[in-house]
Scaffold this active site. Structure first.
Site, PDB file in Angstrom:
ATOM      1  N   SER A  56       0.861  -1.259   0.064  1.00 52.25           N
ATOM      2  CA  SER A  56       0.072  -0.064  -0.051  1.00 52.25           C
ATOM      3  C   SER A  56       0.949   1.403   0.069  1.00 52.25           C
ATOM      4  CB  SER A  56      -0.951   0.017   1.268  1.00 52.25           C
ATOM      5  OG  SER A  56      -1.919  -1.224   1.321  1.00 52.25           O
TER       6      SER A  56
ATOM      7  N   ASP B 235      -3.993   1.796  -2.474  1.00 50.58           N
ATOM      8  CA  ASP B 235      -3.382   3.017  -2.970  1.00 50.58           C
ATOM      9  C   ASP B 235      -4.444   4.505  -2.851  1.00 50.58           C
ATOM     10  OD1 ASP B 235      -1.666   1.551  -4.324  1.00 50.58           O
ATOM     11  OD2 ASP B 235      -3.149   1.002  -5.585  1.00 50.58           O
TER      12      ASP B 235
ATOM     13  N   SER C 132      -3.086  -4.193  -3.169  1.00 50.33           N
ATOM     14  CA  SER C 132      -2.834  -2.845  -2.841  1.00 50.33           C
ATOM     15  C   SER C 132      -3.628  -1.836  -2.533  1.00 50.33           C
ATOM     16  CB  SER C 132      -1.929  -2.518  -4.138  1.00 50.33           C
ATOM     17  OG  SER C 132      -1.102  -1.116  -3.892  1.00 50.33           O
TER      18      SER C 132
END
Length: 348
Positions: A227, A267, A265
């Site tokens: 992240s 983001d 992830s």
């Protein structure tokens, strides 16, 4: 023995064409303050918190306009729905590890309730972002504590910003290398004025690293998931809608570094304006008010600067980090993550 580290610009790489501010940091935007608490103890604790304050006054009373963007939402960002709904921030912004988000909220509530003028406050939208540092940190331990996160908020100051494996970046990993906290800024001419724009990142994501448009290396441990939290500040007078658009442009800088943008992830990008003219004061919130704002046709240079500053902030987070040995909470074993090779990073 610690190795002397250098920011990426000192190594001969200067992303983009806009000039950086004096410090090349988010604190080049007047009023913005940053504080860290770093928990690096024994063989298992490698974590911390980083606090960003949009101004030094009472944020709950004098809120700042803000915009929030998500590229992939595998993560936790407390307070984001109210930012999207109202387009404003009313507390410090805290970055920390995944399992410390609740303690970050508690620290922000403690800070906000204690401020003069907030004696009648009964609802607070605490803003806390996170990345998972469990590859180097015993994340199941209750660190950083509420008291430690409070120290990050209380110690926030203008001036130089410490980078690398500090604060919320103490235990982070990016591209299989030691990640951390990084920052950068740009001076942006728009309509006869020069505005300041600064970015701070907590890098902890995967992909194949690109530096200066070239592959850094094909590391077996390059990572896929992970992240990143990106926080952008500007003194340009922008409405919350254009701040959301500005936040979204930060992902252009993320992509330039070779991010995998994978399913696992998280983001996130958060942008706010410190301009006095657009500050959400109690008087302005009560009724109709005339608030100046840069129009759509004027904001493109700021969009481009956001891309540049994000790319450089990420590279600074890597360049300033050092090799770190810690504890992998998933395997229950010790782990070591190497730092980026500075001569390799300098290759153009």
């Amino acid at each position: 023995m610690d190795q002397k580290r250098h920011r990426i610009r000192e190594l001969g790489f200067a992303p983009g064409h806009f000039e950086p501010g004096l410090l090349n940091a988010i604190t080049d935007v007047a009023g913005v303050r940053v504080g860290h608490v770093t928990c690096h103890e024994g063989e298992r604790t490698r974590t911390g918190a980083t606090a960003i304050l949009p101004h030094g006054g009472n944020l709950f009373q004098d809120k700042v306009p803000a915009g929030f963007a998500v590229l992939n939402g595998f993560g936790k960002f407390a307070g984001s729905t109210q930012i999207v709904e109202l387009g404003e921030i009313e507390t410090p912004i805290v970055l920390t590890n995944t399992l410390a988000v609740g303690r970050g909220i508690e620290a922000i509530i403690r800070h906000t309730l204690a401020q003069p003028g907030n004696d009648k406050v009964v609802s607070i939208n605490a803003v806390v972002g996170e990345t998972n540092d469990s590859r180097l940190n015993d994340i199941r331990a209750a660190r950083p504590s509420v008291d430690e996160i409070s120290l990050a908020i209380d110690s926030a100051a203008s001036g130089l910003v410490e980078e690398g494996g500090v604060g919320a970046g103490t235990g982070t990993v990016a591209f299989g290398l030691k990640g951390g906290i990084g920052t950068s800024s740009r001076l942006v001419p728009v309509g006869g004025e020069t505005y300041r724009l600064g970015v701070l990142v907590q890098s902890n994501y995967g992909g194949h690293l690109i530096v200066a448009g070239r592959d850094y290396a094909r590391l077996a441990e390059h990572d896929k998931d992970g992240s990143i939290v990106i926080v952008l500040a500007t003194d340009a007078p922008l409405c919350s809608r254009n701040l959301e658009r500005l936040a979204r442009r930060c992902f252009g800088g993320l992509a330039r570094t070779g991010a995998a943008l994978s399913n696992g992830s998280g983001d996130y990008a958060l942008a706010f304006s410190t301009a006095e003219a657009v500050r959400r004061t109690p008087e302005r919130r009560k009724g109709v008010s005339a608030v100046p704002s840069l129009g759509n046709d004027a904001v493109s240079p700021l969009f481009e600067a956001a891309i540049e500053a994000t790319e450089e902030a990420i590279l600074n987070s890597l360049a300033m980090a050092t090799e770190t040995r810690g504890f992998n909470a998933a395997t229950g074993k010790g782990s070591t993550v190497s730092a980026i090779s500075l001569p390799h990073a300098a290759h153009r």
